[in-house]
Motif scaffolding. Structure first.
Motif, PDB file in Angstrom:
ATOM      1  N   TRP A 169     -17.211  18.421 -22.118  1.00 37.20           N
ATOM      2  CA  TRP A 169     -17.329  19.818 -22.555  1.00 37.20           C
ATOM      3  C   TRP A 169     -16.293  20.657 -21.825  1.00 37.20           C
ATOM      4  O   TRP A 169     -16.090  20.517 -20.622  1.00 37.20           O
ATOM      5  CB  TRP A 169     -18.718  20.355 -22.219  1.00 37.20           C
ATOM      6  CG  TRP A 169     -19.821  19.814 -23.054  1.00 37.20           C
ATOM      7  CD1 TRP A 169     -20.159  18.509 -23.234  1.00 37.20           C
ATOM      8  CD2 TRP A 169     -20.746  20.575 -23.823  1.00 37.20           C
ATOM      9  NE1 TRP A 169     -21.239  18.409 -24.064  1.00 37.20           N
ATOM     10  CE2 TRP A 169     -21.625  19.656 -24.439  1.00 37.20           C
ATOM     11  CE3 TRP A 169     -20.944  21.926 -24.046  1.00 37.20           C
ATOM     12  CZ2 TRP A 169     -22.674  20.060 -25.266  1.00 37.20           C
ATOM     13  CZ3 TRP A 169     -21.978  22.340 -24.864  1.00 37.20           C
ATOM     14  CH2 TRP A 169     -22.822  21.402 -25.469  1.00 37.20           C
ATOM     15  N   ILE A 170     -15.639  21.558 -22.554  1.00 41.27           N
ATOM     16  CA  ILE A 170     -14.624  22.395 -21.921  1.00 41.27           C
ATOM     17  C   ILE A 170     -15.229  23.710 -21.423  1.00 41.27           C
ATOM     18  O   ILE A 170     -16.326  24.104 -21.817  1.00 41.27           O
ATOM     19  CB  ILE A 170     -13.447  22.698 -22.871  1.00 41.27           C
ATOM     20  CG1 ILE A 170     -13.860  23.711 -23.956  1.00 41.27           C
ATOM     21  CG2 ILE A 170     -12.888  21.427 -23.483  1.00 41.27           C
ATOM     22  CD1 ILE A 170     -12.680  24.334 -24.687  1.00 41.27           C
ATOM     23  N   ASP A 171     -14.485  24.365 -20.557  1.00 33.92           N
ATOM     24  CA  ASP A 171     -14.836  25.718 -20.125  1.00 33.92           C
ATOM     25  C   ASP A 171     -14.197  26.662 -21.139  1.00 33.92           C
ATOM     26  O   ASP A 171     -13.048  27.086 -20.975  1.00 33.92           O
ATOM     27  CB  ASP A 171     -14.306  25.956 -18.719  1.00 33.92           C
ATOM     28  CG  ASP A 171     -15.007  27.103 -18.017  1.00 33.92           C
ATOM     29  OD1 ASP A 171     -15.948  27.661 -18.596  1.00 33.92           O
ATOM     30  OD2 ASP A 171     -14.613  27.425 -16.885  1.00 33.92           O
ATOM     31  N   ALA A 172     -14.934  26.970 -22.193  1.00 34.62           N
ATOM     32  CA  ALA A 172     -14.358  27.659 -23.356  1.00 34.62           C
ATOM     33  C   ALA A 172     -14.285  29.167 -23.126  1.00 34.62           C
ATOM     34  O   ALA A 172     -15.033  29.954 -23.705  1.00 34.62           O
ATOM     35  CB  ALA A 172     -15.175  27.348 -24.603  1.00 34.62           C
ATOM     36  N   CYS A 173     -13.331  29.574 -22.289  1.00 38.18           N
ATOM     37  CA  CYS A 173     -13.161  30.997 -21.971  1.00 38.18           C
ATOM     38  C   CYS A 173     -12.670  31.758 -23.210  1.00 38.18           C
ATOM     39  O   CYS A 173     -11.947  31.217 -24.043  1.00 38.18           O
ATOM     40  CB  CYS A 173     -12.148  31.157 -20.848  1.00 38.18           C
ATOM     41  SG  CYS A 173     -12.580  30.250 -19.354  1.00 38.18           S
ATOM     42  N   TYR A 174     -13.045  33.039 -23.276  1.00 38.03           N
ATOM     43  CA  TYR A 174     -12.577  33.884 -24.369  1.00 38.03           C
ATOM     44  C   TYR A 174     -12.510  35.330 -23.888  1.00 38.03           C
ATOM     45  O   TYR A 174     -13.089  35.688 -22.849  1.00 38.03           O
ATOM     46  CB  TYR A 174     -13.459  33.758 -25.606  1.00 38.03           C
ATOM     47  CG  TYR A 174     -14.955  33.801 -25.358  1.00 38.03           C
ATOM     48  CD1 TYR A 174     -15.636  35.009 -25.252  1.00 38.03           C
ATOM     49  CD2 TYR A 174     -15.694  32.629 -25.243  1.00 38.03           C
ATOM     50  CE1 TYR A 174     -17.003  35.044 -25.043  1.00 38.03           C
ATOM     51  CE2 TYR A 174     -17.062  32.651 -25.027  1.00 38.03           C
ATOM     52  CZ  TYR A 174     -17.711  33.864 -24.929  1.00 38.03           C
ATOM     53  OH  TYR A 174     -19.073  33.891 -24.706  1.00 38.03           O
ATOM     54  N   GLY A 300      -7.710  31.544 -22.886  1.00 38.40           N
ATOM     55  CA  GLY A 300      -8.524  30.924 -23.921  1.00 38.40           C
ATOM     56  C   GLY A 300      -8.440  31.642 -25.255  1.00 38.40           C
ATOM     57  O   GLY A 300      -7.357  32.061 -25.696  1.00 38.40           O
ATOM     58  N   LEU A 301      -9.577  31.776 -25.911  1.00 44.09           N
ATOM     59  CA  LEU A 301      -9.641  32.358 -27.255  1.00 44.09           C
ATOM     60  C   LEU A 301      -9.466  33.867 -27.228  1.00 44.09           C
ATOM     61  O   LEU A 301     -10.220  34.577 -26.562  1.00 44.09           O
ATOM     62  CB  LEU A 301     -10.988  32.017 -27.892  1.00 44.09           C
ATOM     63  CG  LEU A 301     -11.282  32.674 -29.243  1.00 44.09           C
ATOM     64  CD1 LEU A 301     -10.506  31.974 -30.352  1.00 44.09           C
ATOM     65  CD2 LEU A 301     -12.762  32.662 -29.561  1.00 44.09           C
ATOM     66  N   SER A 302      -8.482  34.367 -27.953  1.00 42.88           N
ATOM     67  CA  SER A 302      -8.352  35.800 -28.198  1.00 42.88           C
ATOM     68  C   SER A 302      -9.189  36.139 -29.423  1.00 42.88           C
ATOM     69  O   SER A 302      -8.962  35.597 -30.513  1.00 42.88           O
ATOM     70  CB  SER A 302      -6.892  36.181 -28.444  1.00 42.88           C
ATOM     71  OG  SER A 302      -6.807  37.477 -29.011  1.00 42.88           O
ATOM     72  N   GLN A 303     -10.146  37.020 -29.257  1.00 44.11           N
ATOM     73  CA  GLN A 303     -11.035  37.349 -30.373  1.00 44.11           C
ATOM     74  C   GLN A 303     -10.291  38.087 -31.483  1.00 44.11           C
ATOM     75  O   GLN A 303     -10.481  37.793 -32.665  1.00 44.11           O
ATOM     76  CB  GLN A 303     -12.214  38.164 -29.850  1.00 44.11           C
ATOM     77  CG  GLN A 303     -13.109  37.362 -28.934  1.00 44.11           C
ATOM     78  CD  GLN A 303     -14.013  38.217 -28.070  1.00 44.11           C
ATOM     79  OE1 GLN A 303     -13.703  39.360 -27.747  1.00 44.11           O
ATOM     80  NE2 GLN A 303     -15.152  37.663 -27.680  1.00 44.11           N
ATOM     81  N   ILE A 319      -8.574  27.440 -35.611  1.00 45.92           N
ATOM     82  CA  ILE A 319      -8.487  28.552 -34.652  1.00 45.92           C
ATOM     83  C   ILE A 319      -8.764  28.051 -33.234  1.00 45.92           C
ATOM     84  O   ILE A 319      -8.010  28.338 -32.297  1.00 45.92           O
ATOM     85  CB  ILE A 319      -9.476  29.668 -35.027  1.00 45.92           C
ATOM     86  CG1 ILE A 319      -9.051  30.340 -36.342  1.00 45.92           C
ATOM     87  CG2 ILE A 319      -9.575  30.708 -33.908  1.00 45.92           C
ATOM     88  CD1 ILE A 319     -10.099  31.260 -36.935  1.00 45.92           C
ATOM     89  N   LEU A 320      -9.822  27.280 -33.088  1.00 46.16           N
ATOM     90  CA  LEU A 320     -10.176  26.762 -31.765  1.00 46.16           C
ATOM     91  C   LEU A 320      -9.100  25.829 -31.228  1.00 46.16           C
ATOM     92  O   LEU A 320      -8.760  25.862 -30.036  1.00 46.16           O
ATOM     93  CB  LEU A 320     -11.522  26.051 -31.827  1.00 46.16           C
ATOM     94  CG  LEU A 320     -12.737  26.944 -32.114  1.00 46.16           C
ATOM     95  CD1 LEU A 320     -13.987  26.096 -32.294  1.00 46.16           C
ATOM     96  CD2 LEU A 320     -12.939  27.956 -30.989  1.00 46.16           C
ATOM     97  N   GLN A 321      -8.543  25.000 -32.089  1.00 44.61           N
ATOM     98  CA  GLN A 321      -7.526  24.049 -31.626  1.00 44.61           C
ATOM     99  C   GLN A 321      -6.187  24.727 -31.365  1.00 44.61           C
ATOM    100  O   GLN A 321      -5.332  24.155 -30.692  1.00 44.61           O
ATOM    101  CB  GLN A 321      -7.395  22.908 -32.629  1.00 44.61           C
ATOM    102  CG  GLN A 321      -8.621  22.014 -32.608  1.00 44.61           C
ATOM    103  CD  GLN A 321      -8.624  20.941 -33.686  1.00 44.61           C
ATOM    104  OE1 GLN A 321      -8.108  21.165 -34.779  1.00 44.61           O
ATOM    105  NE2 GLN A 321      -9.205  19.781 -33.391  1.00 44.61           N
ATOM    106  N   HIS A 322      -6.025  25.943 -31.861  1.00 42.62           N
ATOM    107  CA  HIS A 322      -4.841  26.714 -31.496  1.00 42.62           C
ATOM    108  C   HIS A 322      -4.982  27.285 -30.090  1.00 42.62           C
ATOM    109  O   HIS A 322      -4.045  27.185 -29.276  1.00 42.62           O
ATOM    110  CB  HIS A 322      -4.618  27.853 -32.507  1.00 42.62           C
ATOM    111  CG  HIS A 322      -3.522  28.798 -32.085  1.00 42.62           C
ATOM    112  ND1 HIS A 322      -2.184  28.470 -32.150  1.00 42.62           N
ATOM    113  CD2 HIS A 322      -3.566  30.063 -31.579  1.00 42.62           C
ATOM    114  CE1 HIS A 322      -1.451  29.462 -31.707  1.00 42.62           C
ATOM    115  NE2 HIS A 322      -2.259  30.459 -31.346  1.00 42.62           N
ATOM    116  N   TYR A 323      -6.119  27.867 -29.817  1.00 46.15           N
ATOM    117  CA  TYR A 323      -6.295  28.559 -28.530  1.00 46.15           C
ATOM    118  C   TYR A 323      -6.684  27.642 -27.385  1.00 46.15           C
ATOM    119  O   TYR A 323      -6.475  27.990 -26.213  1.00 46.15           O
ATOM    120  CB  TYR A 323      -7.306  29.691 -28.688  1.00 46.15           C
ATOM    121  CG  TYR A 323      -6.740  30.890 -29.396  1.00 46.15           C
ATOM    122  CD1 TYR A 323      -5.786  31.683 -28.793  1.00 46.15           C
ATOM    123  CD2 TYR A 323      -7.132  31.191 -30.702  1.00 46.15           C
ATOM    124  CE1 TYR A 323      -5.231  32.767 -29.460  1.00 46.15           C
ATOM    125  CE2 TYR A 323      -6.584  32.282 -31.365  1.00 46.15           C
ATOM    126  CZ  TYR A 323      -5.634  33.074 -30.736  1.00 46.15           C
ATOM    127  OH  TYR A 323      -5.081  34.144 -31.390  1.00 46.15           O
TER     128      TYR A 323
END
Length: 330
Positions: A169-174, A300-303, A319-323
């Motif tokens: 599991w990743i640390d899915a920061c956003y 991480g993910l830019s909303q 989108i997820l695989q881009h960020y």
């Protein structure tokens, strides 16, 4: 022969009248354990929160327990506008499930007593209480049915999906929006994380409030800096308080001379309560003006960027695989 048959019959009757010896009872058939998987199924991965699992959130001194679905709906309402594209909402739901699920997993292995049995801290004192359906109905009025349906549909479409890197599991920061390029985790937190690399997010520059400014008098700025760095020394000339910053490849202020110290851009951001660590400083007419780009830590993910990509036709997976660099969706 007839007499012998009569004799056997009498013996049989007498035996029926005698008590039978107490025989040991056979053990009852074992009931299947609910925690034991069928032999036809692999054991469950106990590091993965199930769809039926609950999340426990600590807000001030209160622990609130929510089903996974309810937690994600409230998190989406907190994190994103319900008017965002459906694929962006799905991407955010998966990122939030991964981010918080990872923390829940960690608490199950090594609980932090400070969390009082919760899995993680609430982002602020309003969550999750102010994001219930009733509270959102008050906030959204006649738009409630439409907006709430958007959130529910996004959550239900990606239930149980999470993001991994090399099977973990990743640390899915956003965060809200970048300065046009997301930041490398090492720049912000000092940790080299292979899936939290800097990537392009140019549409963030078109967002409302992409650029903001904040002004300080020298006295206000000195007080804020001293509160964060009590040993800092500032000269008599405010125009000389700030030196030339060192920028990261993504444009974030990595470090900047302030008085007799060199501070990390993130430290200045915190001290002055700036929207991001991408900023410039100007002193003129007895006042400091800081111009800031983007909003959030930048990793991480830019909303806002996710919504822009969704409008261009990207799926939530894309989108997820881009960020998040080099990840898989499980």
């Amino acid at each position: 022969m007839k007499g012998y048959a009569v004799f056997l019959c009498c013996v049989a009757c007498l035996l029926m009248l005698l008590p039978l010896p107490a025989l040991p009872k056979a053990p009852p058939a074992a009931e299947p354990s609910l925690s034991t998987p069928s032999e036809d199924e692999p054991p469950a991965d106990d590091t993965q929160p199930t769809d039926e699992a609950t999340f426990k959130v600590l807000t001030d001194d209160t622990v609130t327990e929510l089903t996974c679905r309810e937690f994600l709906i409230r998190t989406l309402a907190y994190e994103m506008s319900p008017t965002f594209h459906a694929e962006a909402l799905k991407a955010q739901a998966v990122a939030a499930y991964t981010y918080h699920g990872r923390r829940k997993n960690a608490q199950s292995v090594d609980p932090d007593p400070a969390l009082c049995g919760a899995h993680f801290l609430a982002p602020d004192s309003t969550f999750p209480q102010d994001y219930s359906a009733d509270k959102l109905r008050e906030r959204w009025g006649d738009k409630f049915d439409e907006y709430y349906a958007n959130l529910c549909a996004a959550v239900d479409a990606v239930t149980g999906k999470y993001i991994t890197y090399n099977g973990q599991w990743i640390d899915a920061c956003y965060f809200a929006m970048s300065n046009g390029t997301t930041e490398d985790a090492k720049t912000v937190w000092g940790n080299d994380v292979p899936y939290l690399r800097s990537v392009a997010s140019p549409d963030d520059k078109q967002a409302t409030k992409y650029e903001t400014t904040v002004a300080f008098t020298p006295e206000q700025l000195k007080a804020a800096l001293f509160a964060a760095e009590p040993t800092i020394t500032l000269g008599d000339d405010p125009a000389a308080w700030f030196g030339e910053p060192t920028l990261s490849a993504a444009g974030t202020v990595a470090s900047i001379p302030v008085g007799d110290k060199t501070l990390a851009g993130t430290a200045v951001r915190t001290a002055l309560d700036l929207r991001s660590a991408t900023f410039s400083v100007k002193y003129a007419d007895g006042s400091f003006t800081l111009t800031v780009h983007g909003y959030g830590h930048g990793v991480g993910l830019s909303q806002v960027g996710a919504n822009a990509l969704a409008k261009k036709g990207y799926t939530w997976q894309e989108i997820l695989q881009h960020y998040y660099t080099g990840v898989s969706i499980a």
